[in-house]
Design a protein around this motif. Sequence first.
Motif, mmCIF file in Angstrom:
data_model
loop_
_atom_site.group_PDB
_atom_site.id
_atom_site.type_symbol
_atom_site.label_atom_id
_atom_site.label_comp_id
_atom_site.label_asym_id
_atom_site.label_seq_id
_atom_site.Cartn_x
_atom_site.Cartn_y
_atom_site.Cartn_z
ATOM 1 N N THR A 175 34.170 -2.737 -6.028
ATOM 2 C CA THR A 175 34.598 -1.833 -4.978
ATOM 3 C C THR A 175 34.114 -0.438 -5.331
ATOM 4 O O THR A 175 34.503 0.105 -6.373
ATOM 5 C CB THR A 175 36.129 -1.854 -4.829
ATOM 6 O OG1 THR A 175 36.565 -3.204 -4.616
ATOM 7 C CG2 THR A 175 36.579 -0.972 -3.676
ATOM 8 N N THR B 88 33.754 3.642 -4.836
ATOM 9 C CA THR B 88 34.712 4.670 -4.428
ATOM 10 C C THR B 88 34.049 6.044 -4.425
ATOM 11 O O THR B 88 32.910 6.199 -4.869
ATOM 12 C CB THR B 88 35.898 4.725 -5.416
ATOM 13 O OG1 THR B 88 35.412 5.245 -6.676
ATOM 14 C CG2 THR B 88 36.520 3.358 -5.650
ATOM 15 N N THR B 89 34.805 7.018 -3.965
ATOM 16 C CA THR B 89 34.305 8.400 -4.054
ATOM 17 C C THR B 89 34.140 8.812 -5.515
ATOM 18 O O THR B 89 33.368 9.728 -5.810
ATOM 19 C CB THR B 89 35.262 9.382 -3.355
ATOM 20 O OG1 THR B 89 36.560 9.253 -3.912
ATOM 21 C CG2 THR B 89 35.319 9.128 -1.857
ATOM 22 N N GLY B 90 34.839 8.139 -6.407
ATOM 23 C CA GLY B 90 34.623 8.397 -7.830
ATOM 24 C C GLY B 90 33.227 8.012 -8.265
ATOM 25 O O GLY B 90 32.582 8.727 -9.038
ATOM 26 N N ASP B 91 32.748 6.877 -7.770
ATOM 27 C CA ASP B 91 31.380 6.475 -8.107
ATOM 28 C C ASP B 91 30.376 7.453 -7.519
ATOM 29 O O ASP B 91 29.368 7.775 -8.149
ATOM 30 C CB ASP B 91 31.125 5.060 -7.570
ATOM 31 C CG ASP B 91 32.026 4.037 -8.233
ATOM 32 O OD1 ASP B 91 31.980 3.915 -9.466
ATOM 33 O OD2 ASP B 91 32.809 3.373 -7.532
#
Lengths: 339, 339, 339
Positions: free
Chosen positions: C20, C22-25
């Motif tokens: 999944t 995310t904006t973290g990635d």
Amino acid sequence: MNFFEDFAVGRVFRHATPRTLTTGDAAAYIALTGARHVVHCAEPVAKALGHRACPLDDFLVFNVAFGKTVPDISYNAIANLGYADVRFTAPVYAGDTLACESSVIGLKQNSNGRSGVVYVKSVARNQDGHAVLSWIRWVMVARGAEGAAPATKVPPLPAEVPAASLAVPQFLRAQALSTEATGGSRQWDDYAPGEVIDHPGRMVVEEADHMAATRLYQNPARVHFDANNDFGKRLVYGGHVISVCRALSHDGLENAFAVVAIHGGSHANPTFGGDTLACRHVVAAREELPGRRDVGVLRLRMLGVKDEPLARLPAVAPGEKHPAVVLDLDYSVLIPRRQ
Amino acid sequence: MNFFEDFAVGRVFRHATPRTLTTGDAAAYIALTGARHVVHCAEPVAKALGHRACPLDDFLVFNVAFGKTVPDISYNAIANLGYADVRFTAPVYAGDTLACESSVIGLKQNSNGRSGVVYVKSVARNQDGHAVLSWIRWVMVARGAEGAAPATKVPPLPAEVPAASLAVPQFLRAQALSTEATGGSRQWDDYAPGEVIDHPGRMVVEEADHMAATRLYQNPARVHFDANNDFGKRLVYGGHVISVCRALSHDGLENAFAVVAIHGGSHANPTFGGDTLACRHVVAAREELPGRRDVGVLRLRMLGVKDEPLARLPAVAPGEKHPAVVLDLDYSVLIPRRQ
Amino acid sequence: MNFFEDFAVGRVFRHATPRTLTTGDAAAYIALTGARHVVHCAEPVAKALGHRACPLDDFLVFNVAFGKTVPDISYNAIANLGYADVRFTAPVYAGDTLACESSVIGLKQNSNGRSGVVYVKSVARNQDGHAVLSWIRWVMVARGAEGAAPATKVPPLPAEVPAASLAVPQFLRAQALSTEATGGSRQWDDYAPGEVIDHPGRMVVEEADHMAATRLYQNPARVHFDANNDFGKRLVYGGHVISVCRALSHDGLENAFAVVAIHGGSHANPTFGGDTLACRHVVAAREELPGRRDVGVLRLRMLGVKDEPLARLPAVAPGEKHPAVVLDLDYSVLIPRRQ
């Protein structure tokens, strides 16, 4: 990627690549700087103060906004000469999008005719058009071609942002800042002008660290990524030094929960990969805010020091240069007052 | 930043700077460690198991919680001596806020009078006050000033967390863990006590990696960031070694989807930037969980090995020291059982 | 972790550890590569184009999807020989989960009998089962044991993805891409076949950078993390080189807002930590899209160049090898057309 002759007083740049900041940026910022001021990383603490979520670290905002101006203003700058009138005017939250613009407010060609100083006033706005940060900076920029010097205009450069004009959110409940959560008991009343705080931490700056931080800010200035320059090595972006010093200063300034202004400052010496940074603060003044008894302003002088144990660093007078001092920043923070 | 004489049995520390963890932290953790256990990174897989979202990696939680205790407990520690009774008691999700506290449960001054051992029991709670992690550790702390030794109290240190007392979520549907999603077919039944697993990956630890990880955890212990110490170089934070070993162990322990306890362990030798880590596991025991046929416990011994090919590493008896072994951890994981 | 003899034409691998994103990635990707193409980092710009949020950077998607195939296909690969028919078929947003599978479409044992070429067709799907990326690649894989050679089958390898077959979202409003937001004024009409663009930035690749990026993609191939290989040092993952070149190419290809296909390419020379990368593009062709006057395709040749100033790099003919060229990629981007 403009040269000196491309600037004219009154010219406005709407900088490219607006940026939506996220909790991902906040996490990367912590990993790259070691930031620990709790309002930026604990949602219940932020909400107790009246925020709707954790506001992003002030220097994350500053560095991202600054980075936006680089392609137009300072991509080929010879030196970043100074800052003035830097105002943090509204909190920025994850999900907000920053867009920046700059106006040329002054020009002064150097007597050698090969470069000149460009003065710009910049502002970063959120997606609602609300200004969150504004600042003046001046940089030395090379001429790309020979030509007549423009009329010299040196703009007024305020020596300070008066405390009375600072933007303190109406909603802010500064008394809700728990000293248990911050880890420090000292409040506004407990700092005396002239006090020197040598923060205990020190941090080696790796090449990978400062490049990753500078990329996070989307600041593409070549000197940070490519050793092919006058130094023969990569120069650490000055904003990374500020962020590391702010992080190191947590221990001793735990309750200084928000940066509200930078009055001036200089990157007094270059920082390179492998240098070990430490931070000293000198308390310059304690100021009241009109209409508020809950929160006050500390005006601070932040000294970034490289490779020299702070215990061996003498007092450095304002304006004095010391070979170990890489950063000399005059700025103000908010801090709760004793009731 | 306490010295040995600042600790007293019964003293409680409510540690500063609670932390709201986010998907940004999860991404940074993957980038810094190479973690691949799928329940932490694939939401559909996590939901199939009954989670409401991906639970954060157990060692991300451990390291963040541990980091919170450092300023009060071990900022000036000479050595981190051991762990016991570490229990992972509830999953942590992005958006949860961890706050930690520690109680001093033992003290023993060293005979030289210059330092002593401090035993603390710590707990990390989420925003609902629910304990998510608790642990005992003991550290050697320097005295700051001369003085009388406190009464010696060495607390009981459990040799293990009994399988029957492990916290396994009621909602957990362990059988829903798809071996296609994990990439490994071996389940609880397929591991035999005494089995040795030499995981195939190896990883150089860069200075930038371990410092970024340690900053992500907001662990400010100086020894990780500043070479001015007895080693003459920066020491890699032991929790980073654990995280890297856990990540390397994916290939061979693909279905070990949750860490539930650490019984004990030691950082047997220091790790420094530039070292190449590898990981060996020895299966210590296979244990059943009361009332559950779907999931069992593997008790494992994790050996972190530096610079030595695993093929050349002899069997290392429990308690034995080997110069290449930097980590020797006795812990337990959950893993589905064959039906 | 298969050897050549483990592959058979028609065998299908459903790769492990779906992810999944995310904006973290997305934030980590920016920090590790310097990506600045605005559709991926400014939500209002993305929404103006019809996206529901910022689509993740195409090469973040590519690298994560590619990484999923490594444990089954290329963990022990001797060389990654080539790509063909790479199609970006749908945008990926934060929150989407990618799962990948590969089919073996060809095999050819080398005459020495010790290795062979494996051809695979891979596809990454989102949580709705919708294909977001598909690609063919071929790798040289060692035999693990002696044995009879399989029947040779070399699959058809399309020389290009025809423009008419490209997947351009129906919803896309390419004309809404603000050149103020991108920072570049040049559109499809303004690039001429044969034009050479030497992008101004250069970037040193740190060991910590490429390892963190490769871990972010959960690509565990040993050669990137462990110096114990034929090079005697860690090899930079080729996808990191592509990402850095794409980021460097922002300045000059600001409006090339989406990558839609890779026709072919090779990692012509190895890249190692410490190398300084630069990027040259050569415009190969300008192509129309059936039924669309708002957006066109630029077919580009991306040259990744190490340690050599671009001003000194001669023209490199297609198929020609030059010692400074580490990447030679034939791919296509979408870019708005003048109205």
